[in-house]
Design a protein around this motif. Structure first.
Motif, mmCIF file in Angstrom:
data_model
loop_
_atom_site.group_PDB
_atom_site.id
_atom_site.type_symbol
_atom_site.label_atom_id
_atom_site.label_comp_id
_atom_site.label_asym_id
_atom_site.label_seq_id
_atom_site.Cartn_x
_atom_site.Cartn_y
_atom_site.Cartn_z
ATOM 1 N N TYR B 34 177.774 -17.562 80.588
ATOM 2 C CA TYR B 34 177.913 -17.000 81.936
ATOM 3 C C TYR B 34 177.487 -18.079 82.921
ATOM 4 N N VAL B 35 178.237 -18.208 83.995
ATOM 5 C CA VAL B 35 177.948 -19.291 84.945
ATOM 6 C C VAL B 35 177.929 -18.782 86.382
ATOM 7 N N GLN B 36 177.181 -19.491 87.169
ATOM 8 C CA GLN B 36 177.286 -19.370 88.627
ATOM 9 C C GLN B 36 177.341 -20.800 89.167
ATOM 10 N N GLY B 37 178.197 -21.025 90.125
ATOM 11 C CA GLY B 37 178.243 -22.328 90.800
ATOM 12 C C GLY B 37 178.471 -22.063 92.267
ATOM 13 N N PHE B 38 177.529 -22.505 93.105
ATOM 14 C CA PHE B 38 177.689 -22.183 94.533
ATOM 15 C C PHE B 38 176.986 -23.198 95.402
ATOM 16 N N ARG B 60 174.818 -12.211 81.611
ATOM 17 C CA ARG B 60 175.180 -12.270 83.026
ATOM 18 C C ARG B 60 173.926 -12.245 83.887
ATOM 19 N N THR B 62 172.280 -11.502 87.433
ATOM 20 C CA THR B 62 172.645 -10.692 88.605
ATOM 21 C C THR B 62 172.061 -11.257 89.906
ATOM 22 N N VAL B 63 171.215 -12.274 89.792
ATOM 23 C CA VAL B 63 170.543 -12.807 90.981
ATOM 24 C C VAL B 63 171.544 -13.576 91.848
ATOM 25 N N HIS B 64 171.514 -13.275 93.148
ATOM 26 C CA HIS B 64 172.371 -13.996 94.087
ATOM 27 C C HIS B 64 171.531 -14.682 95.155
ATOM 28 N N SER B 65 170.565 -15.456 94.734
ATOM 29 C CA SER B 65 169.793 -16.213 95.724
ATOM 30 C C SER B 65 169.925 -17.690 95.384
ATOM 31 N N ASN B 66 169.433 -18.529 96.277
ATOM 32 C CA ASN B 66 169.363 -19.950 95.963
ATOM 33 C C ASN B 66 168.346 -20.166 94.840
ATOM 34 N N TYR B 68 164.969 -21.967 93.525
ATOM 35 C CA TYR B 68 163.745 -22.586 94.052
ATOM 36 C C TYR B 68 162.928 -23.288 92.972
#
Lengths: 392, 192
Positions: B34-38, B60, B62-66, B68
């Motif tokens: 599972y990946v997130q790239g933003f 997966r 579920t966190v949608h923050s930057n 840290y």
């Protein structure tokens, strides 16, 4: 089993549009219109869809184009965000009152000023009373799934529908997504067969006519009824979508609410961050939960009252402000929902949060639950209108 | 690999740090993750510092923050070290990978006492030599894959070759250069 992919939220919407192959897209082709028309225009150019892509000089015209096309008997779509949505506002009312089930993708972003391009819900909340159905998504998967359900819902009640996601946070972020096969999408969405349409030579009609005081209010009452009727349609379409994909949708999503004593009510991508915060707090033995609003229009008044009736304290999270010296729009509606459903026990507070892209972290959400702890302990809410993590 | 790896990219507008983060997401996605790239969007302009992020996990996220407290930091432009707190929150058991001709020993004193691994790769030089232009993206991507072990090196090379064939279908002459840059970077990255 669907197709494993990784897409940004904007790409996901464009793919859904390609699979649906709408008749007309009316869109302003540059910012703040989102990347959606840009991605979709390549499908048009490559001949993967036979949609008539009408590039216009403004969002006002984009919505006017959709209104004309949908009234003629076509499926019309558009996409926008931020000030683009503001600029459409006048025509949003026309689309809804003409009962034209147009589908509009919105990547929610802040409004000026100060000038800012990042996510909050000021744009969508600003048009919440235009008479459009409004579904919000937490993830790229959800915005895609909502888009596939949009036309079934809108067309059943003859109302236009906005499919909202969080600008940048999901719209520009790549995530895993499971796509539905093209043929299944076509079968699920079906053909658009409007009862009445302008190009029907056997039934001459007028659209957008003047209504004297003798008729205007009846037209509005019917619009209100369509919005009421939409609740069951959204549940029914969400259940049918679940049978196809395993992902079932209702008006709200409850997370860890069965025995929850403290809850937050939230909309959009920060719900996912809040779920992670809940997992950590649950591991410490705290009875915390979350209600995510998927359908903001129609507003799931009964569902929310039912879900909150046994909690001791709750916080409603608003990613914009009504500037009424009182509260944000979701808090106002949640409190009205509780009061009208006879739920008066839980103590509630309101947080304005995440404005203009202010990052919402797990710790941010934990701060909210810590405040709810205090309220449960003392029985006193204190100031109910609060800003989260702001320098003052 | 840990259940979740978080990576922060520092670059300058126009250098392709965002693209690199998306390519890394692709590479991990292709191995079943599972990946997130933003990216973090600001007032975009050529040369301004920009930040991009990756989350790579077996479940997966579920966190949608930057991010840290990253496990890894990639610095695409060496001059950012003095302009941005590149090691902020970076875990001590992680690593920082910097595009530089200097050695890790030379760079470490500039990193405010960071105690984890410091890695350097002369991505600019590799890119100039293999592609004839300064596109540090591909070598930086290869270096972070090598250092982090997010993707098996062999699978990564194979996957990138396929993706270059797709991406550069209309200009096949750049495929070989990109592949050489990739492989060289994995060999030449200095881990200190």
């Amino acid at each position: 089993m669907g197709i494993r992919e990784r897409l940004s939220g904007n790409e996901a919407v464009a793919v859904a549009m390609r699979q649906i192959n709408p008749d007309v897209m009316g869109a302003f082709p540059i910012t703040p219109s989102t990347e959606i028309p840009q991605y979709f225009s390549t499908y048009v150019d490559n001949g993967q869809v036979d949609t008539e892509f009408i590039a216009v000089e403004s969002e006002h015209s984009a919505m006017s184009t959709c209104i004309g096309a949908q009234a003629a008997g076509c499926r019309a779509v558009s996409a926008t965000s931020s000030c683009g949505l503001c600029y459409m506002t006048e025509m949003l009312y026309v689309a809804a009152s003409d009962r034209l089930p147009i589908t509009l993708a919105v990547s929610c972003r802040a409004l000026s000023g100060p000038i800012n391009i990042n996510n909050d819900h000021s744009d969508a909340m600003g048009v919440r009373d235009t008479g459009w159905l409004m579904l919000f998504a937490e993830t790229n998967q959800e915005v895609y799934d909502n888009y596939l359900q949009a036309m079934r819902i809108g067309e059943a009640v003859e109302l236009p529908i906005m499919i909202c996601q969080d600008g940048f946070i999901t719209s520009h972020a790549i995530e895993n997504i499971e796509l539905v096969e093209d043929d299944k999408v076509k079968a699920f969405v079906g053909e658009y067969n409007p009862k009445h349409y302008l190009l029907n030579k056997d039934e001459p009609m007028a659209v957008g006519a003047y209504a004297t005081p003798t008729y205007y209010m009846e037209a509005k009452r019917q619009q209100a009824q369509a919005m009421i009727d939409a609740k069951d349609v959204i549940r029914k379409v969400g259940a049918e979508f679940g049978e196809m994909t395993g992902r079932t949708y209702g008006l709200i999503e409850k997370y860890m609410m069965d025995d929850a004593e403290e809850a937050i009510v939230i909309i959009g991508s920060s719900a996912g961050t809040a779920k992670a915060a809940i997992n950590e707090l649950r591991a410490e033995g705290k009875k915390v939960g979350l209600i995510k609003i998927r359908s903001f229009r129609p507003f799931p008044s009964e569902d929310i009252a039912e879900a909150l009736k046994n909690v001791k304290a709750f916080a409603v999270m608003d990613k914009d402000d009504s500037f009424n010296a009182h509260c944000g729009p979701i808090y106002a509606e949640v409190c009205a929902a509780l009061f009208s459903n006879g739920v008066v026990g839980p103590k509630g507070i309101n947080y304005i949060y995440g404005l203009g892209g202010r990052d919402v972290r797990i710790e941010s959400i934990k701060t909210v639950y810590a405040e709810l702890d205090k309220i449960v302990e003392t029985g006193c809410t204190g100031e109910t209108y609060r800003y989260l993590e702001v320098r003052e | 690999m840990k259940d979740m790896v978080e990576i922060r990219w520092h670059g300058r507008g126009g250098q392709g740090a965002k693209t690199a983060s998306l390519l890394l997401a692709d590479a991990a996605f292709n191995t079943g993750k599972y990946v997130q790239g933003f990216p973090e969007y600001g007032p975009e302009r050529m040369g301004a510092p920009i930040t991009a992020y990756n989350r790579i996990s077996s479940e997966r996220c579920t966190v949608h923050s930057n991010i840290y407290y990253p496990d890894y930091v990639v610095v695409v432009d060496e001059t950012l070290i003095s302009a941005v707190d590149v090691t902020a929150g970076l875990k001590a058991d992680g690593a920082i990978v910097i595009n530089s001709g200097k050695s890790p020993e030379e760079i470490r004193p500039l990193l405010k006492g960071y105690e984890g691994k410091v890695c350097t790769i002369d991505a600019g030089k590799i890119s100039e030599e293999e592609l004839g232009k300064n596109f540090p993206n591909t070598p930086m991507l290869a270096a972070i894959v090598k250092v982090s072990g997010i993707v098996e090196p062999e699978a990564f090379v194979k996957d990138m070759e396929a993706s270059f064939h797709h991406k550069f279908a209309s200009k096949p002459h750049v495929i070989d250069g990109n592949m050489r840059a990739l492989k060289r970077s994995m060999e030449e990255v200095k881990i200190g």
